[in-house]
Design a protein around this motif. Structure first.
Motif, PDB file in Angstrom:
ATOM      1  N   ALA A 244       0.845  -1.200   0.000  1.00 27.25           N
ATOM      2  CA  ALA A 244       0.000   0.000   0.000  1.00 27.25           C
ATOM      3  C   ALA A 244       0.875   1.244   0.000  1.00 27.25           C
ATOM      4  O   ALA A 244       1.945   1.260   0.601  1.00 27.25           O
ATOM      5  CB  ALA A 244      -0.896   0.001   1.235  1.00 27.25           C
ATOM      6  N   ALA A 245       0.416   2.265  -0.684  1.00 29.22           N
ATOM      7  CA  ALA A 245       1.164   3.527  -0.703  1.00 29.22           C
ATOM      8  C   ALA A 245       0.278   4.631  -1.262  1.00 29.22           C
ATOM      9  O   ALA A 245      -0.707   4.371  -1.972  1.00 29.22           O
ATOM     10  CB  ALA A 245       2.420   3.398  -1.565  1.00 29.22           C
ATOM     11  N   TYR A 246       0.622   5.859  -0.935  1.00 24.13           N
ATOM     12  CA  TYR A 246       0.020   7.029  -1.571  1.00 24.13           C
ATOM     13  C   TYR A 246       0.878   7.339  -2.795  1.00 24.13           C
ATOM     14  O   TYR A 246       2.069   7.621  -2.675  1.00 24.13           O
ATOM     15  CB  TYR A 246       0.015   8.216  -0.617  1.00 24.13           C
ATOM     16  CG  TYR A 246      -0.649   9.454  -1.183  1.00 24.13           C
ATOM     17  CD1 TYR A 246      -1.978   9.730  -0.914  1.00 24.13           C
ATOM     18  CD2 TYR A 246       0.069  10.344  -1.990  1.00 24.13           C
ATOM     19  CE1 TYR A 246      -2.595  10.870  -1.431  1.00 24.13           C
ATOM     20  CE2 TYR A 246      -0.540  11.472  -2.515  1.00 24.13           C
ATOM     21  CZ  TYR A 246      -1.861  11.730  -2.241  1.00 24.13           C
ATOM     22  OH  TYR A 246      -2.469  12.842  -2.764  1.00 24.13           O
ATOM     23  N   THR A 247       0.293   7.251  -3.998  1.00 22.13           N
ATOM     24  CA  THR A 247       1.083   7.374  -5.227  1.00 22.13           C
ATOM     25  C   THR A 247       0.637   8.505  -6.142  1.00 22.13           C
ATOM     26  O   THR A 247       1.093   8.593  -7.282  1.00 22.13           O
ATOM     27  CB  THR A 247       1.013   6.043  -6.019  1.00 22.13           C
ATOM     28  OG1 THR A 247      -0.351   5.741  -6.313  1.00 22.13           O
ATOM     29  CG2 THR A 247       1.636   4.906  -5.233  1.00 22.13           C
ATOM     30  N   ALA A 248      -0.235   9.392  -5.646  1.00 22.79           N
ATOM     31  CA  ALA A 248      -0.688  10.523  -6.469  1.00 22.79           C
ATOM     32  C   ALA A 248       0.412  11.583  -6.463  1.00 22.79           C
ATOM     33  O   ALA A 248       0.409  12.508  -5.632  1.00 22.79           O
ATOM     34  CB  ALA A 248      -2.001  11.075  -5.934  1.00 22.79           C
ATOM     35  N   VAL A 249       1.349  11.453  -7.390  1.00 22.76           N
ATOM     36  CA  VAL A 249       2.572  12.267  -7.391  1.00 22.76           C
ATOM     37  C   VAL A 249       2.270  13.759  -7.441  1.00 22.76           C
ATOM     38  O   VAL A 249       2.850  14.553  -6.681  1.00 22.76           O
ATOM     39  CB  VAL A 249       3.471  11.849  -8.576  1.00 22.76           C
ATOM     40  CG1 VAL A 249       4.670  12.769  -8.681  1.00 22.76           C
ATOM     41  CG2 VAL A 249       3.907  10.405  -8.426  1.00 22.76           C
ATOM     42  N   ASP A 250       1.389  14.152  -8.333  1.00 23.73           N
ATOM     43  CA  ASP A 250       1.086  15.579  -8.475  1.00 23.73           C
ATOM     44  C   ASP A 250       0.230  16.098  -7.325  1.00 23.73           C
ATOM     45  O   ASP A 250       0.473  17.190  -6.798  1.00 23.73           O
ATOM     46  CB  ASP A 250       0.390  15.840  -9.806  1.00 23.73           C
ATOM     47  CG  ASP A 250       1.295  15.546 -10.995  1.00 23.73           C
ATOM     48  OD1 ASP A 250       2.518  15.753 -10.869  1.00 23.73           O
ATOM     49  OD2 ASP A 250       0.784  15.089 -12.037  1.00 23.73           O
ATOM     50  N   LYS A 251      -0.757  15.327  -6.901  1.00 22.21           N
ATOM     51  CA  LYS A 251      -1.636  15.764  -5.823  1.00 22.21           C
ATOM     52  C   LYS A 251      -0.861  15.900  -4.504  1.00 22.21           C
ATOM     53  O   LYS A 251      -1.251  16.673  -3.622  1.00 22.21           O
ATOM     54  CB  LYS A 251      -2.786  14.777  -5.649  1.00 22.21           C
ATOM     55  CG  LYS A 251      -3.878  15.275  -4.708  1.00 22.21           C
ATOM     56  CD  LYS A 251      -5.047  14.315  -4.669  1.00 22.21           C
ATOM     57  CE  LYS A 251      -6.129  14.819  -3.707  1.00 22.21           C
ATOM     58  NZ  LYS A 251      -7.269  13.878  -3.634  1.00 22.21           N
ATOM     59  N   ALA A 252       0.243  15.146  -4.384  1.00 24.60           N
ATOM     60  CA  ALA A 252       1.052  15.236  -3.159  1.00 24.60           C
ATOM     61  C   ALA A 252       1.639  16.621  -2.955  1.00 24.60           C
ATOM     62  O   ALA A 252       2.060  16.965  -1.839  1.00 24.60           O
ATOM     63  CB  ALA A 252       2.178  14.200  -3.208  1.00 24.60           C
TER      64      ALA A 252
END
Length: 472
Positions: A244-252
């Motif tokens: 599992a990971a947060y992968t929204a590169v731009d939204k980060a």
């Protein structure tokens, strides 16, 4: 008892059971020995099993017989004084179930017994003290997880020096089941987190049919909820695979995304790391090429972090946290392609619609198909490769995103020339976007040394698109 033997380890017919010669130094006053010395024992191959409790069984008379008990923890057994005949039976699920090893122990010998191997002994001298170092705390609940075997079982046929009808036994030990009626002790489980993501789905396929692997989706194990971590008996697990990971590169790069990225990629990982340390679990954590700025021609596992954006910063921080877990694998990937929305599917869809896209041509890397990431993770675990960081992508010549898009167009029966290459600066002009590494090519030499060869990204791309076309 023989004095001044060198410290030595001897394998036995039961996997993981190791008999040790201990140096005992004696004179007219008595004797002295190092019963357990962590550094020396680890050098001989003893697992760093983390003992937390020391138990002693004193037996007044010769012929006292105890067992056969398989406990849900590892133990290191030795004799403090006296002499015993020891018998060990593998009661673990698997091909070695029912294997037997016997030996006579005095203070100059010790034996390591893994979880699930039955332990029994018969004293050969009055006043014998039998000692245990165990890596879990005894409790009534833990005792309910024991597996037992009858001391007189005909199948294992242990040659007790003192016949059992003449020995001192407890009524409980006399009543234990025969081998045919024993339920083998199951191994500790592997828990896969993020089982509904692209990699999680690939891990489901890789471990299909394995009852000892448990999968948890984001809803079933909410990484941001403390109750997820406290609601499990971690003693029943050996491994956590964090897919599992947060992968929204731009939204980060936004305020909301920044908080979410740090919560999932760092704070949650820190909780998993704490659990892994406390319960001696193996933690597998999936990392990213975004921990680098892309200025190196080839990124090795030991390259210092140099992330450009928030996503990369959180992945680098998560890697740093995991690196302090004694039993860890950090698996670093790039350009992930699996079941679900991804770049390849997007390009295939645009091709079918007749769109002629402009695609970045100055970011270079290799695709990482989730099928091969999952296979690589399983390989590292099953081969017991040295713990640490491993780059894991598909092999082959590096490509730009425009090169990949052109291949997708060609493989789906369209014109590769429909794809136009543009610079990152031109592509992202006027858009809110996170900075990206220009070169994401990861060095695969360390992974190859473990015996794992990932197929080329091009061959995997061909197969992936073939499946996509064939799908209804």
């Amino acid at each position: 008892m023989e004095f001044s033997k060198p410290l030595a380890a001897h394998e036995t017919p039961i996997p993981g059971v190791v008999l040790y010669d201990l140096p005992v130094h004696g004179d007219n006053r008595g004797w002295f020995k190092e019963n357990w010395q962590r550094e020396k024992m680890l050098a001989l191959g003893l697992p760093d099993f983390g003992p937390v409790q020391n138990n002693i069984s004193f037996n007044e008379k010769a012929g006292t017989t105890r067992g056969i008990h398989a406990e849900p923890w590892d133990k290191y057994v030795s004799v403090a004084t006296g002499r015993i005949f020891g018998a060990w039976v593998d009661l673990r699920e698997g091909p070695s179930f029912g294997s037997v090893f016997t030996a006579e122990l005095d203070p100059s010998k010790a034996i390591f017994i893994p979880r699930g191997v039955g332990n029994a002994f018969q004293t050969l001298e009055d006043g014998t003290a039998y000692t245990y170092l165990v890596n879990d705390h005894w409790s009534a609940d833990a005792q309910s997880q024991y597996t037992f075997l009858n001391l007189s079982d005909e199948t294992v046929s242990i040659p007790w020096p003192i016949p059992l009808e003449q020995a001192e036994l407890s009524d409980k030990d006399r009543a234990h089941p025969r081998l045919a009626d024993v339920t083998p002790m199951a191994p500790r489980k592997t828990l896969v987190l993020g089982a509904d993501g692209q990699l999680g789905r690939a891990l489901r396929a890789a471990y299909d049919g394995d009852a000892n692997v448990e999968f948890a989706t984001r809803l079933e194990f909410d990484l941001t909820d403390p109750a997820s971590y406290s609601g499990r008996n971690w003693k029943n697990y050996s491994t956590i695979i964090n897919a599992a990971a947060y992968t929204a590169v731009d939204k980060a790069e936004t305020a909301e995304g920044r908080r979410a990225a740090w919560a999932i990629n760092v704070s949650a990982v820190a909780r998993l790391a704490q659990i892994a340390v406390e319960h001696r679990l193996t933690l597998v954590h999936v990392s990213s090429d975004y921990v680098f700025d892309g200025t190196s021609e080839l990124h090795s596992e030991d390259e210092p972090f140099s992330p450009l954006g928030v996503y990369g910063q959180t992945k680098a921080a998560g890697d740093a946290v995991v690196s302090v877990v004694p039993r860890h694998y950090i698996v670093r990937t790039s350009w992930v392609i699996g079941e679900g929305g991804n770049f390849v599917r997007t390009m295939a869809s645009l091709a079918e619609k007749g769109v002629k896209p402009s695609v970045v041509d100055d970011q270079i890397g290799r695709l990482s198909f989730t099928t091969d990431i999952a296979a690589g993770i399983r390989h590292l675990l099953e081969s017991q490769a040295p713990f640490g960081v491993y780059n894991l992508t598909n092999d082959g010549d590096p490509q730009s995103w425009a090169d990949v898009a052109s291949s997708v167009y060609a493989l789906t029966g369209h014109e590769a020339s429909d794809v136009t290459g543009v610079s990152s600066e031109e592509y992202f002009k006027g858009k809110e976007a996170a900075p990206r590494p220009a070169n994401s090519v990861l060095d695969l030499a360390k992974l190859r040394e473990t015996g794992f060869e990932a197929p080329s990204g091009q061959s995997r791309l061909e197969g992936y698109l073939g499946q996509e076309v064939a799908a209804p």
